[in-house]
Enzyme design. Structure first.
Site, PDB file in Angstrom:
ATOM      1  N   CYS A   1       3.512  -1.038 -12.731  1.00  0.00           N
ATOM      2  CA  CYS A   1       3.957   0.269 -13.396  1.00  0.00           C
ATOM      3  C   CYS A   1       5.243  -0.285 -14.359  1.00  0.00           C
ATOM      4  O   CYS A   1       6.002   0.472 -14.522  1.00  0.00           O
ATOM      5  CB  CYS A   1       4.369   1.289 -12.571  1.00  0.00           C
TER       6      CYS A   1
ATOM      7  N   ARG B   1       8.215   2.970   5.178  1.00  0.00           N
ATOM      8  CA  ARG B   1       7.141   3.182   4.173  1.00  0.00           C
ATOM      9  C   ARG B   1       5.799   3.040   4.750  1.00  0.00           C
ATOM     10  O   ARG B   1       4.802   3.868   4.584  1.00  0.00           O
ATOM     11  CB  ARG B   1       7.240   2.459   2.989  1.00  0.00           C
TER      12      ARG B   1
ATOM     13  N   ALA C   1       0.898  -1.283   0.035  1.00  0.00           N
ATOM     14  CA  ALA C   1       0.283   0.001  -0.004  1.00  0.00           C
ATOM     15  C   ALA C   1       0.828   1.387  -0.112  1.00  0.00           C
ATOM     16  O   ALA C   1       0.248   2.394  -0.222  1.00  0.00           O
ATOM     17  CB  ALA C   1      -0.823   0.080   1.232  1.00  0.00           C
ATOM     18  N   ALA C   2       2.002   1.421   0.302  1.00  0.00           N
ATOM     19  CA  ALA C   2       2.605   2.796   0.627  1.00  0.00           C
ATOM     20  C   ALA C   2       2.934   2.948  -0.598  1.00  0.00           C
ATOM     21  O   ALA C   2       3.477   2.323  -1.566  1.00  0.00           O
ATOM     22  CB  ALA C   2       4.028   2.634   1.505  1.00  0.00           C
ATOM     23  N   PRO C   3       3.018   4.644  -0.965  1.00  0.00           N
ATOM     24  CA  PRO C   3       2.811   5.507   0.021  1.00  0.00           C
ATOM     25  C   PRO C   3       1.376   5.732   0.602  1.00  0.00           C
ATOM     26  O   PRO C   3       1.171   6.555   1.492  1.00  0.00           O
ATOM     27  CB  PRO C   3       3.577   6.754  -0.342  1.00  0.00           C
ATOM     28  N   GLY C   4       0.530   5.361  -0.259  1.00  0.00           N
ATOM     29  CA  GLY C   4      -0.790   5.518   0.206  1.00  0.00           C
ATOM     30  C   GLY C   4      -1.832   6.026  -0.849  1.00  0.00           C
ATOM     31  O   GLY C   4      -3.073   6.373  -0.547  1.00  0.00           O
ATOM     32  N   GLY C   5      -1.369   6.266  -2.014  1.00  0.00           N
ATOM     33  CA  GLY C   5      -2.198   6.981  -3.059  1.00  0.00           C
ATOM     34  C   GLY C   5      -3.363   6.106  -3.388  1.00  0.00           C
ATOM     35  O   GLY C   5      -4.537   6.535  -3.447  1.00  0.00           O
ATOM     36  N   LYS C   6      -3.275   4.783  -3.418  1.00  0.00           N
ATOM     37  CA  LYS C   6      -4.309   3.751  -3.787  1.00  0.00           C
ATOM     38  C   LYS C   6      -5.235   3.674  -2.530  1.00  0.00           C
ATOM     39  O   LYS C   6      -6.375   3.549  -2.695  1.00  0.00           O
ATOM     40  CB  LYS C   6      -3.909   2.722  -4.514  1.00  0.00           C
TER      41      LYS C   6
END
Length: 448
Positions: free
Chosen positions: A230, A137, A109-114
């Protein structure tokens, strides 16, 4: 940008006539920045429009996304109204389409955008578990969810396989934005180019298979798995999804989003269903390279008998101080109280027992139980859902002092108040005889 020769040879062979445009965009194309606004914050879009005069340009893959840059030290970012995120990265949680009330896991999950995007979809209902294996992180992840005002999330710090014994057959949706070779980030991240080797995609695919094996064990029957990278590498994209289809009871689901390209079955096992996966290319789309697959799990996993989390055992003094604070600041949440040391939290209603879990954030941090008093947390202010709380309007100059840890003058003697800049909540202060005492966390302070 100088690309590795073997990389160039590989994608000239794969892309054929498309290679010229691909390499031109990858080496000379413009890097596009983006951000999302926070649907959990009252009137958020209206506030964002004030701070971004002129027409906002929508980002292509998220209803809450726009193109443009965000200053990390700005009021909007620090108060959790916006989150800086590369435009193509927004497609992953958009494809997940979490529904309020569901149990959702963001496994890497880091850094937390999703995670913040998923939290916005859940609208405070259900449960979000945001996991990150790297402790530093995971701390950043926790801070971003706190800033976003999320109250129904746990932040855990585990290897994916370690979570299975706690969450077997538990989740409705799991998002795996897997660690990958990062080829899609070459244009914006020179370090990704420097670290690339011909063997890296295969090594990453082996790790991705381990992560996905764990993820599938934590899904309910009929649950949804979102897998994304990505990178352009077929080894980590179509070939990896082919491996899932061949070895697990899963089926691919279509991702209905405009301005995307279909996956390439010929780069996997040839299954026509691979066209349901989605690719984003630098020569065709705004943003960097991405790959996303959405799968339904048809197997059965053992479900565990989960004990509810233990209720808080407050001393009579601590209970009294919390009740005094709650009278002035009525609570609208229904989650359970838990205590860790002298810290008071509200555990999400859907959360299982935390025994054996490394948890950085067990729900919403309410504050600190001090001797004969309660000191509210920044997280509680940023998750504010009650407009009747005592408020104090402050200026941008006052806010600059606040985030730097300084006191500032404001006539009045209200005690604890929610500080607001132009109706945007920024934290708690304590107004005593015309001075606002500063309770902005020391570890977060900065100079504007």
């Amino acid at each position: 940008m100088e690309l590795p020769e073997i990389f160039s040879q590989k994608y000239h062979a794969l892309l054929g006539a498309e290679a010229t445009d691909f390499f031109a965009a990858l080496t000379n194309g413009e890097v596009q920045k983006g951000f999302r606004y926070n649907p959990l914050k009252p009137d958020c879009l209206a506030h964002v429009e004030k701070f971004y005069p002129g027409a906002l340009q929508p980002a292509p893959y998220a209803a809450t996304g726009f193109l443009g840059a965000v200053n990390g030290k700005s009021l909007l970012h620090q108060a959790g109204l916006v989150y800086s995120q590369e435009p193509s990265a927004m497609i992953v949680a958009e494809a997940a389409a979490a529904q309020p009330g569901e149990k959702v896991l963001d496994l890497c999950a880091a850094p937390g955008g999703k995670s913040t995007q998923l939290a916005g979809q859940l609208q405070g209902e259900g449960l979000l578990v945001a996991n990150e294996i790297m402790p530093k992180r995971a701390k950043i992840l926790s801070e971003n969810l706190e800033r976003w005002g999320v109250r129904n999330a746990l932040v855990t710090n585990h290897a994916p396989a370690e979570l299975v014994k706690h969450f077997s057959g538990f989740f409705d949706r799991i998002l795996v934005d897997a660690p990958c070779s990062g080829e899609g980030m070459f244009r914006k991240d020179p370090e990704a180019v420097a670290q690339w080797t011909p063997d890296l995609p295969v090594a990453c695919a082996a790790r991705q298979k381990e992560i996905l094996t764990a993820a599938l064990q934590m899904l309910k029957t009929g649950g949804t798995l979102i897998y994304s990278t990505c990178t352009f590498a077929p080894e980590e994209d179509e070939m990896l999804v082919s491996w899932l289809l061949e070895n697990y009871p899963v089926t691919l689901e279509p991702i209905v989003l405009a301005n995307t390209s279909a996956g390439r079955p010929e780069w996997g096992n040839g299954d026509p269903a691979l066209q349901k996966t989605v690719r984003l290319w630098p020569q065709k789309n705004q943003g960097e390279g991405h790959f996303v697959a959405k799968l339904t799990f048809h197997g059965e996993n053992a479900t565990l008998k989960r004990k509810p989390a233990k209720k808080a055992r407050l001393t009579s003094e601590a209970k009294a101080s919390w009740e005094v604070f709650s009278q002035k600041f009525p609570q609208t949440f229904t989650e359970r109280l838990v205590v860790f040391g002298d810290q008071l939290w509200q555990l999400p209603a859907e959360a299982p027992t935390l025994t054996g879990l490394k948890v950085l954030r067990p729900g919403l941090h309410l504050g600190t139980l001090k001797k004969k008093r309660f000191e509210p947390s920044l997280a509680l202010a940023l998750a504010q859902q009650n407009e009747d709380w005592p408020q104090l309007a402050i200026s941008l100059t006052d806010w600059s002092k606040y985030v730097a840890g300084e006191t500032f003058a404001q006539p009045g003697n209200q005690g604890w108040v929610v500080l607001q800049v132009d109706h945007i909540t920024v934290g708690f202060g304590k107004q005593v005889q015309g001075v606002v005492k500063n309770f902005y966390p020391k570890g977060l302070r900065f100079q504007v």
